[in-house]
Design a protein around this motif. Structure first.
Motif, PDB file in Angstrom:
ATOM      1  N   THR A   4      22.096 -34.784  33.114  1.00 14.35           N
ATOM      2  CA  THR A   4      20.894 -34.809  33.939  1.00 14.35           C
ATOM      3  C   THR A   4      20.860 -33.615  34.878  1.00 14.35           C
ATOM      4  O   THR A   4      19.829 -32.951  35.022  1.00 14.35           O
ATOM      5  N   ASP A   5      21.997 -33.322  35.509  1.00 20.50           N
ATOM      6  CA  ASP A   5      22.075 -32.177  36.424  1.00 20.50           C
ATOM      7  C   ASP A   5      21.848 -30.863  35.677  1.00 20.50           C
ATOM      8  O   ASP A   5      21.147 -29.980  36.157  1.00 20.50           O
ATOM      9  N   LYS A   6      22.448 -30.757  34.504  1.00 21.01           N
ATOM     10  CA  LYS A   6      22.267 -29.547  33.695  1.00 21.01           C
ATOM     11  C   LYS A   6      20.799 -29.356  33.344  1.00 21.01           C
ATOM     12  O   LYS A   6      20.275 -28.246  33.425  1.00 21.01           O
ATOM     13  N   THR A   7      20.151 -30.433  32.964  1.00 21.39           N
ATOM     14  CA  THR A   7      18.743 -30.371  32.577  1.00 21.39           C
ATOM     15  C   THR A   7      17.870 -29.975  33.762  1.00 21.39           C
ATOM     16  O   THR A   7      16.992 -29.121  33.636  1.00 21.39           O
ATOM     17  N   ALA A  11      15.719 -26.559  34.027  1.00 23.33           N
ATOM     18  CA  ALA A  11      14.274 -26.632  34.248  1.00 23.33           C
ATOM     19  C   ALA A  11      13.874 -25.798  35.452  1.00 23.33           C
ATOM     20  O   ALA A  11      12.859 -25.086  35.413  1.00 23.33           O
ATOM     21  N   GLN A  12      14.681 -25.851  36.519  1.00 21.29           N
ATOM     22  CA  GLN A  12      14.375 -25.066  37.706  1.00 21.29           C
ATOM     23  C   GLN A  12      14.488 -23.575  37.398  1.00 21.29           C
ATOM     24  O   GLN A  12      13.681 -22.767  37.850  1.00 21.29           O
ATOM     25  N   GLN A  13      15.485 -23.211  36.604  1.00 20.71           N
ATOM     26  CA  GLN A  13      15.658 -21.803  36.248  1.00 20.71           C
ATOM     27  C   GLN A  13      14.467 -21.315  35.410  1.00 20.71           C
ATOM     28  O   GLN A  13      13.929 -20.233  35.660  1.00 20.71           O
ATOM     29  N   LEU A  14      14.054 -22.102  34.437  1.00 22.09           N
ATOM     30  CA  LEU A  14      12.921 -21.709  33.597  1.00 22.09           C
ATOM     31  C   LEU A  14      11.631 -21.632  34.413  1.00 22.09           C
ATOM     32  O   LEU A  14      10.810 -20.734  34.206  1.00 22.09           O
ATOM     33  N   SER A  15      11.466 -22.561  35.333  1.00 22.14           N
ATOM     34  CA  SER A  15      10.302 -22.545  36.204  1.00 22.14           C
ATOM     35  C   SER A  15      10.304 -21.278  37.061  1.00 22.14           C
ATOM     36  O   SER A  15       9.266 -20.632  37.241  1.00 22.14           O
ATOM     37  N   GLY A  16      11.470 -20.915  37.560  1.00 24.30           N
ATOM     38  CA  GLY A  16      11.593 -19.701  38.356  1.00 24.30           C
ATOM     39  C   GLY A  16      11.259 -18.453  37.560  1.00 24.30           C
ATOM     40  O   GLY A  16      10.572 -17.549  38.047  1.00 24.30           O
ATOM     41  N   LYS A  17      11.716 -18.411  36.316  1.00 21.22           N
ATOM     42  CA  LYS A  17      11.405 -17.256  35.465  1.00 21.22           C
ATOM     43  C   LYS A  17       9.913 -17.171  35.203  1.00 21.22           C
ATOM     44  O   LYS A  17       9.337 -16.086  35.199  1.00 21.22           O
ATOM     45  N   ALA A  18       9.288 -18.321  34.992  1.00 22.12           N
ATOM     46  CA  ALA A  18       7.846 -18.342  34.752  1.00 22.12           C
ATOM     47  C   ALA A  18       7.083 -17.865  35.987  1.00 22.12           C
ATOM     48  O   ALA A  18       6.134 -17.077  35.879  1.00 22.12           O
ATOM     49  N   LYS A  19       7.501 -18.329  37.167  1.00 22.82           N
ATOM     50  CA  LYS A  19       6.844 -17.903  38.409  1.00 22.82           C
ATOM     51  C   LYS A  19       7.026 -16.401  38.627  1.00 22.82           C
ATOM     52  O   LYS A  19       6.090 -15.704  39.037  1.00 22.82           O
ATOM     53  N   SER A  46      24.359 -24.867  39.807  1.00 16.89           N
ATOM     54  CA  SER A  46      25.215 -24.905  38.627  1.00 16.89           C
ATOM     55  C   SER A  46      26.645 -24.532  38.987  1.00 16.89           C
ATOM     56  O   SER A  46      27.595 -25.167  38.530  1.00 16.89           O
ATOM     57  N   ALA A  47      26.802 -23.503  39.808  1.00 17.98           N
ATOM     58  CA  ALA A  47      28.134 -23.082  40.228  1.00 17.98           C
ATOM     59  C   ALA A  47      28.827 -24.186  41.023  1.00 17.98           C
ATOM     60  O   ALA A  47      30.020 -24.450  40.818  1.00 17.98           O
TER      61      ALA A  47
END
Length: 57
Positions: A4-7, A11-19, A46-47
């Motif tokens: 769940t944490d990985k997902t 998702a936050q990383q992909l959202s950031g890239k999109a923004k 993640s770290a």
């Protein structure tokens, strides 16, 4: 790190890239910076999770 944490982090990383990309395309530096910030937050989470996992072993 739980799945769940990985997902959530991914998702936050992909959202950031999109923004970030949307900010670049529209010439909106605030949106671009917000995207970069979201990516950094995701990386830090993640770290932190990896450190926790290392101490659990």
């Amino acid at each position: 790190m739980s799945t769940t944490d990985k997902t959530k982090n991914k998702a936050q990383q992909l959202s950031g890239k999109a923004k970030e990309k949307a900010g670049q395309l529209t010439g909106d530096p605030q949106r671009e910076q917000k995207g970069k910030t979201d990516q950094v937050k995701s990386d830090l989470k993640s770290a932190g999770e990896k450190v926790k996992d290392a101490f659990k072993r």
